[in-house]
Design an enzyme around this catalytic site. Structure first.
Site, PDB file in Angstrom:
ATOM      1  CG  HIS A  16       5.634   0.929   1.066  1.00 15.37           C
ATOM      2  ND1 HIS A  16       5.047  -0.157   1.686  1.00 15.37           N
ATOM      3  CD2 HIS A  16       4.705   1.410   0.198  1.00 15.37           C
ATOM      4  CE1 HIS A  16       3.817  -0.319   1.207  1.00 15.37           C
ATOM      5  NE2 HIS A  16       3.576   0.636   0.316  1.00 15.37           N
ATOM      6  CG  HIS A  61       1.612  -3.348  -1.551  1.00 14.82           C
ATOM      7  ND1 HIS A  61       2.694  -3.030  -2.316  1.00 14.82           N
ATOM      8  CD2 HIS A  61       1.139  -2.169  -1.041  1.00 14.82           C
ATOM      9  CE1 HIS A  61       2.868  -1.718  -2.274  1.00 14.82           C
ATOM     10  NE2 HIS A  61       1.943  -1.164  -1.510  1.00 14.82           N
ATOM     11  CG  HIS A 110       2.525   3.407  -3.905  1.00 19.62           C
ATOM     12  ND1 HIS A 110       2.396   2.260  -4.640  1.00 19.62           N
ATOM     13  CD2 HIS A 110       2.453   3.036  -2.601  1.00 19.62           C
ATOM     14  CE1 HIS A 110       2.245   1.233  -3.816  1.00 19.62           C
ATOM     15  NE2 HIS A 110       2.273   1.673  -2.576  1.00 19.62           N
ATOM     16  CG  ASP A 124       1.339   3.242   1.312  1.00 21.98           C
ATOM     17  OD1 ASP A 124       1.767   2.836   0.226  1.00 21.98           O
ATOM     18  OD2 ASP A 124       0.329   2.762   1.866  1.00 21.98           O
ATOM     19  CG  ASP A 125      -0.133   5.980  -1.608  1.00 19.49           C
ATOM     20  OD1 ASP A 125       0.275   5.983  -2.779  1.00 19.49           O
ATOM     21  OD2 ASP A 125      -0.443   4.944  -0.982  1.00 19.49           O
ATOM     22  CD  GLU A 184      -2.404  -1.694   2.278  1.00 19.32           C
ATOM     23  OE1 GLU A 184      -2.318  -2.278   1.183  1.00 19.32           O
ATOM     24  OE2 GLU A 184      -2.479  -0.439   2.388  1.00 19.32           O
TER      25      GLU A 184
HETATM   26  N1  ADE Z   1      -1.199   1.700  -4.311  1.00 18.40           N
HETATM   27  C1  ADE Z   1      -0.878   2.868  -3.719  1.00 18.40           C
HETATM   28  N2  ADE Z   1      -0.923   2.746  -2.394  1.00 18.40           N
HETATM   29  C2  ADE Z   1      -1.271   1.471  -2.122  1.00 18.40           C
HETATM   30  C3  ADE Z   1      -1.469   0.737  -0.934  1.00 18.40           C
HETATM   31  N3  ADE Z   1      -1.331   1.283   0.277  1.00 18.40           N
HETATM   32  N4  ADE Z   1      -1.840  -0.551  -1.037  1.00 18.40           N
HETATM   33  C4  ADE Z   1      -2.004  -1.112  -2.243  1.00 18.40           C
HETATM   34  N5  ADE Z   1      -1.814  -0.475  -3.383  1.00 18.40           N
HETATM   35  C5  ADE Z   1      -1.458   0.816  -3.335  1.00 18.40           C
HETATM   36 ZN    ZN Z   2       1.872   0.836  -0.772  1.00 12.85          ZN
END
Ligand code: ADE
Ligand code: ZN
Length: 337
Positions: free
Chosen positions: A18, A198, A20, A279-280, A201
């Site tokens: 996971h 997703h 992005h 994630d990011d 969350e």
């Molecule tokens: N795009 C990038 N990170 C995300 C996240 N945590 N939730 C939904 N969309 C995303």
């Molecule tokens: Zn994500």
């Protein structure tokens, strides 16, 4: 935490499921690409940009994340971003990674679909050759846009089918339930693509259910809110539906107030195939090993949980069975040392 456990977390072989790729764009690279492409940013310095990374929820992050991605124009830009992530991940002993990308963020700005996917994919091939890392691509549809846009994006992806392992669903969750994307996911399933979304969350457990029942996804991204529904939790455990959990993200986006409130241990104790992911990473304060180390510092997690998470990361992957078994044997050998 004792130094031995920290080293175990850092050095154990692991997969990331996971991430992005646009969320791996560090402020330094955002400024370098803006300069290279003659783009003027709304922020005057790297520090000013970093100071804007104070999020109150998912949407407040997404606004900045999409702005950051606007510096990506050429195939080389997409390669450079992906290569930087792969080198970082390799340093964290990530030996397999399944990378999300958001083509609509770029095609909406006039960047060709092929520019995006070719740059990202070239970096993955390079990582296999130079770093011995395996990787695969999961194309995400933006759920705040209409399903028609997702269907048009899938059309653009068809000539690149062989570069994709699956599709996902991301962006603003609340008010955009999975069932809105039933048709495009059915088409992707017919194409033999793996399916993830997703769900749970920020959105309710009901979104996890419809992701499973309507979209027929094989993994849930995040999914941490499943524990609000006991029957759903039991179902996820029984059917071994993996959750790709992202602890630092959850704290930055205020899903949990503190890392010590995170439910990762409760997910594992409920018998769920939970995994840890970044994630990011450029926006949430850390890559894979930062997520592992900080979460283990905050919660009463032990060596057996580290082994479980390393194991789960490969079990939950879309690798073929032979490669999966090879990596699982490496995990077992590592923990026998
Ligand atoms: N795009 C990038 N990170 C995300 C996240 N945590 N939730 C939904 N969309 C995303
Ligand atoms: Zn994500």
């Amino acid at each position: 935490m004792d130094a031995g456990l920290r080293t175990t977390l850092q050095e154990m072989p692991k997969a990331e499921l996971h991430i992005h790729i646009e969320g791996s764009l560090e402020p330094e690279l955002i400024f370098a690409l803006a300069a290279r492409n003659g783009i003027t940013l709304a922020y005057h310095s790297i520090d000013e940009l970093r100071r804007a990374y104070a999020f109150t929820d998912l949407q407040s992050f997404l606004d900045i994340y999409y702005a950051g991605a606007s510096v990506l124009l050429t195939e080389q830009d997409f390669f450079d971003m992906t290569w930087a992530y792969l080198q970082r991940a390799h340093g964290d002993h990530v030996c397999h990674t399944e990378i999300f990308f958001d083509p609509q963020t770029h095609t909406a700005r006039g960047v060709a679909f092929s520019t995006v996917i070719d740059g990202v994919h070239r970096a993955l091939r390079e990582a296999q050759v130079q770093l011995g890392m395996s990787g695969a691509l999961i194309m995400c549809f933006l759920r705040h846009l209409p399903e028609e846009d997702a269907l048009a994006t899938l059309e653009q992806a068809l000539p690149h089918r062989a570069k994709l392992i699956g599709v996902g669903l991301d962006s603003s969750e609340r008010g955009h339930p999975p069932e809105n994307f039933a048709r495009v996911f059915a088409r992707c399933k017919a194409l033999g693509l793996h399916l993830v979304a997703h769900a749970g969350e920020e959105g309710p457990p009901a979104y996890i259910e419809t992701a499973l029942d309507v979209l027929h996804v094989e993994r849930i991204d995040h999914g941490v809110r499943c524990l609000e529904d006991a029957a759903l939790t039991q179902r996820l455990a029984r059917d071994k539906v993996p959750l790709t959990v992202c602890p630092l993200s959850n704290v930055k986006l205020r899903v949990f107030d503190r890392l010590s409130d995170h439910n990762l241990l409760r997910l594992l104790d409920a018998g769920l195939v939970a995994t840890v992911n970044s994630d990011d990473p450029a926006y949430f304060g850390g890559y894979m090993n930062d997520n592992l180390v900080q979460t283990f510092e905050a919660l009463p997690l032990q060596r057996k949980h580290a082994q479980q998470l390393a194991h789960n990361s490969f079990v939950a992957s879309f690798l073929d069975n032979v490669t999966k078994e090879k990596y699982l044997a490496e995990v077992d050998a590592f923990f026998l040392r």
